[in-house]
Design a protein around this motif. Sequence first.
Motif, PDB file in Angstrom:
ATOM      1  N   LEU A  48     -65.902 -25.429  23.372  1.00 52.13           N
ATOM      2  CA  LEU A  48     -66.081 -24.333  22.709  1.00 52.13           C
ATOM      3  C   LEU A  48     -64.630 -23.776  22.399  1.00 52.13           C
ATOM      4  N   HIS A  49     -64.485 -23.166  21.402  1.00 52.12           N
ATOM      5  CA  HIS A  49     -62.922 -22.856  20.913  1.00 52.12           C
ATOM      6  C   HIS A  49     -63.495 -20.863  20.737  1.00 52.12           C
ATOM      7  N   PHE A  50     -62.568 -20.333  21.595  1.00 53.93           N
ATOM      8  CA  PHE A  50     -62.358 -18.948  21.304  1.00 53.93           C
ATOM      9  C   PHE A  50     -61.222 -18.576  20.586  1.00 53.93           C
ATOM     10  N   PRO A  51     -61.529 -18.395  19.312  1.00 56.20           N
ATOM     11  CA  PRO A  51     -60.256 -18.295  18.279  1.00 56.20           C
ATOM     12  C   PRO A  51     -59.629 -16.562  18.444  1.00 56.20           C
ATOM     13  N   ASP A  52     -58.409 -16.655  18.246  1.00 55.85           N
ATOM     14  CA  ASP A  52     -57.719 -15.222  17.999  1.00 55.85           C
ATOM     15  C   ASP A  52     -58.210 -14.813  16.825  1.00 55.85           C
ATOM     16  N   TRP A  53     -57.967 -13.379  16.635  1.00 56.28           N
ATOM     17  CA  TRP A  53     -58.390 -12.581  15.554  1.00 56.28           C
ATOM     18  C   TRP A  53     -57.367 -12.821  14.406  1.00 56.28           C
ATOM     19  N   GLU A  54     -56.103 -13.476  14.535  1.00 56.29           N
ATOM     20  CA  GLU A  54     -55.183 -13.742  13.743  1.00 56.29           C
ATOM     21  C   GLU A  54     -54.875 -12.457  12.865  1.00 56.29           C
ATOM     22  N   THR A  55     -54.457 -11.367  13.789  1.00 54.52           N
ATOM     23  CA  THR A  55     -53.979 -10.126  13.130  1.00 54.52           C
ATOM     24  C   THR A  55     -53.180  -9.715  14.351  1.00 54.52           C
ATOM     25  N   LEU A  56     -52.229  -8.993  13.612  1.00 57.81           N
ATOM     26  CA  LEU A  56     -51.193  -8.523  14.778  1.00 57.81           C
ATOM     27  C   LEU A  56     -51.612  -7.235  15.272  1.00 57.81           C
ATOM     28  N   PRO A  57     -51.173  -6.856  16.559  1.00 56.54           N
ATOM     29  CA  PRO A  57     -51.665  -5.720  17.366  1.00 56.54           C
ATOM     30  C   PRO A  57     -51.577  -4.529  16.285  1.00 56.54           C
ATOM     31  N   TYR A  58     -52.571  -3.657  16.567  1.00 56.72           N
ATOM     32  CA  TYR A  58     -52.821  -2.559  15.741  1.00 56.72           C
ATOM     33  C   TYR A  58     -52.763  -2.636  14.114  1.00 56.72           C
ATOM     34  N   ASP A  59     -52.907  -3.786  13.543  1.00 52.66           N
ATOM     35  CA  ASP A  59     -53.077  -4.090  12.144  1.00 52.66           C
ATOM     36  C   ASP A  59     -54.117  -3.155  11.546  1.00 52.66           C
ATOM     37  N   VAL A  60     -54.028  -2.857  10.218  1.00 45.92           N
ATOM     38  CA  VAL A  60     -54.857  -1.930   9.555  1.00 45.92           C
ATOM     39  C   VAL A  60     -55.879  -2.831   8.660  1.00 45.92           C
ATOM     40  N   PHE A  61     -56.199  -4.007   9.143  1.00 49.33           N
ATOM     41  CA  PHE A  61     -57.243  -4.991   8.467  1.00 49.33           C
ATOM     42  C   PHE A  61     -58.010  -5.766   9.655  1.00 49.33           C
ATOM     43  N   SER A  62     -59.103  -6.092   9.147  1.00 45.42           N
ATOM     44  CA  SER A  62     -59.927  -6.735  10.208  1.00 45.42           C
ATOM     45  C   SER A  62     -59.882  -8.093  10.139  1.00 45.42           C
ATOM     46  N   PRO A  63     -60.445  -8.834  11.219  1.00 45.51           N
ATOM     47  CA  PRO A  63     -60.176 -10.489  11.228  1.00 45.51           C
ATOM     48  C   PRO A  63     -61.359 -11.095  10.269  1.00 45.51           C
ATOM     49  N   HIS A  64     -61.148 -12.138   9.772  1.00 48.58           N
ATOM     50  CA  HIS A  64     -62.093 -12.597   8.801  1.00 48.58           C
ATOM     51  C   HIS A  64     -63.457 -12.913   9.508  1.00 48.58           C
ATOM     52  N   GLN A  65     -64.636 -12.684   8.734  1.00 46.59           N
ATOM     53  CA  GLN A  65     -66.052 -12.737   9.259  1.00 46.59           C
ATOM     54  C   GLN A  65     -66.147 -14.217   9.988  1.00 46.59           C
ATOM     55  N   ASP A  66     -65.524 -15.186   9.325  1.00 49.42           N
ATOM     56  CA  ASP A  66     -65.865 -16.765  10.111  1.00 49.42           C
ATOM     57  C   ASP A  66     -65.133 -16.698  11.392  1.00 49.42           C
ATOM     58  N   ILE A  67     -64.105 -15.932  11.705  1.00 51.25           N
ATOM     59  CA  ILE A  67     -63.487 -15.670  13.088  1.00 51.25           C
ATOM     60  C   ILE A  67     -64.378 -14.930  13.991  1.00 51.25           C
ATOM     61  N   ILE A  68     -64.943 -13.965  13.521  1.00 53.01           N
ATOM     62  CA  ILE A  68     -65.871 -13.221  14.214  1.00 53.01           C
ATOM     63  C   ILE A  68     -66.926 -14.002  14.624  1.00 53.01           C
ATOM     64  N   SER A  69     -67.428 -14.544  13.560  1.00 58.62           N
ATOM     65  CA  SER A  69     -68.704 -15.441  13.867  1.00 58.62           C
ATOM     66  C   SER A  69     -68.427 -16.396  15.102  1.00 58.62           C
ATOM     67  N   GLN A  70     -67.205 -17.008  15.191  1.00 53.50           N
ATOM     68  CA  GLN A  70     -67.021 -18.308  16.087  1.00 53.50           C
ATOM     69  C   GLN A  70     -66.829 -17.592  17.486  1.00 53.50           C
ATOM     70  N   ARG A  71     -66.170 -16.376  17.552  1.00 53.93           N
ATOM     71  CA  ARG A  71     -65.922 -15.422  18.596  1.00 53.93           C
ATOM     72  C   ARG A  71     -67.501 -15.101  19.291  1.00 53.93           C
ATOM     73  N   ILE A  72     -68.113 -14.550  18.677  1.00 49.29           N
ATOM     74  CA  ILE A  72     -69.310 -13.942  19.021  1.00 49.29           C
ATOM     75  C   ILE A  72     -70.180 -15.129  19.514  1.00 49.29           C
ATOM     76  N   ALA A  73     -70.272 -16.301  18.646  1.00 51.01           N
ATOM     77  CA  ALA A  73     -71.071 -17.481  19.291  1.00 51.01           C
ATOM     78  C   ALA A  73     -70.541 -18.035  20.531  1.00 51.01           C
ATOM     79  N   ALA A  74     -69.519 -18.060  20.682  1.00 51.09           N
ATOM     80  CA  ALA A  74     -68.514 -18.642  21.784  1.00 51.09           C
ATOM     81  C   ALA A  74     -69.235 -17.521  23.156  1.00 51.09           C
ATOM     82  N   LEU A  75     -68.814 -16.260  23.055  1.00 54.89           N
ATOM     83  CA  LEU A  75     -69.019 -15.390  24.122  1.00 54.89           C
ATOM     84  C   LEU A  75     -70.609 -15.611  24.605  1.00 54.89           C
ATOM     85  N   TYR A  76     -71.425 -15.581  23.423  1.00 58.15           N
ATOM     86  CA  TYR A  76     -72.989 -15.805  23.594  1.00 58.15           C
ATOM     87  C   TYR A  76     -73.349 -17.072  24.611  1.00 58.15           C
TER      88      TYR A  76
END
Length: 464
Positions: free
Chosen positions: A68-96
């Motif tokens: 499993l790969h738990f990817p980074d959000w690929e955003t800088l701390p306190y950025d004003v935009f959100s991670p890409h949905q594919d990244i969120i999907s991979q993170r949630i699947a890994a945690l689950y």
Amino acid sequence: MSVLRLPPMPAASGKQTWGNLPGAALSLAIAEAASNADRFTLLLTADSQSAERLQEELAFFAPDLPVLHFPDWETLPYDVFSPHQDIISQRIAALYQLPELTHGVLVVPITTALHKLAPKRFLLGSSLVLDVGQKLDVEQMRARLEAAGYRCVDTVYEHGEFAVRGALIDLFPMGSPLPYRIDLFDDEIETLRTFDPENQRSIDKVDSIRLLPAREFPLKKESVTGFRARFRERFDVDFRRCPVYQDLSTGITPAGIEYYLPLFFDETSTLFDYLPEDTQVFSLPGIEQAAEHFWKDVRTRYEERRVDPERPLLPPAELFMAVEDCFAHLKLWPRIVASQDDVESGIGRERFAASRFPELAIDAKASEPLGALRRFLDEFPGRVLFTAESAGRREVLLELLARLKLRPLEVSGWPQFVESGERLAISIAPLDDGLLLQDPAIALIAESPLFGQRIMQRRRREKG
């Protein structure tokens, strides 16, 4: 089937160093150790690029090992935009999946491991299973999906989207490779099918699907109410002038909301809370420096941005683990620092019998362009596996080897090569670097060193 002679892993807490693992020998050692272990393995890298490369190499050397790969959000701390949905999907699947796994590898950049996460009870308690023949109320389903963070759209293309068209519901669950089409007969699920998001055509029937939340935080009414109360309690600002507060109050998920995650919960968790208690750890050199550098950047960005009254910020300690806390936790588990650099054998230090390749690049201007490769093969006493990144590249490599009157056996991967006993073989693999072992005498030659440049065409995530 193991190739390397691995030292015994420490049964309890303790730290060892494995050295002299140049190129892909590093991944081979980790893959064999994780495969042979009766426990879960955490692999920490200094950056995201190393994590992605190791994930691919581990899958090549140990195809039956869950990686499993738990990817980074690929955003800088306190950025004003959100991670890409594919990244969120991979993170949630890994945690689950983590709480259910007792064997396998999780590959994580150290900076990603420092992020605080939603508590386990949220993620594990927010999944939903849909089965053929199950009763389903469309409006209740719509409300539940929106509360889980899914977005209602006209046409489903990305993770976290759904569409309702009469008796059809299209849905792209987090962690799923394909979206699903739910066909209702009255209030009952008649069929469940996967479909291609590009042409919207159905593919295969399935019996059930599992829905994971679309965000790493809840968007239920009571959760939003709790967020607003904590926001007002934490920040002495005019919340009516704060877009984050106002957008969430009106049902809009504001960009950059991830850096307010603690306000959705009474308490947060860390990645260590999701891992089995008897986890073993492999880490690459430089993770300590990477963690310190990350925290330095976090503090700098916090000080630069904390003065905006319309976007007040949570202090770093509420969003990230302290470096000393992270490494204090790692000390509770057996840990191997695996390095490509050479080390002297000793107590707690293992030196592997591996070498760096000599220069093998094809020299088109030389009288014998393949001379370096020919001399290596003539002098090397062991077995050799060539790898190419695709079937097309494999044919190019085979044509070149034919000039040396070599016809390597085509194998499906590393395990078949090891078991075959053939002296020369060729396979398709996403490797940038090869390996050269002395005992046993085995060489893996990737095509990149032969052509003198990196020709790997890695898939890059398209961002809208």
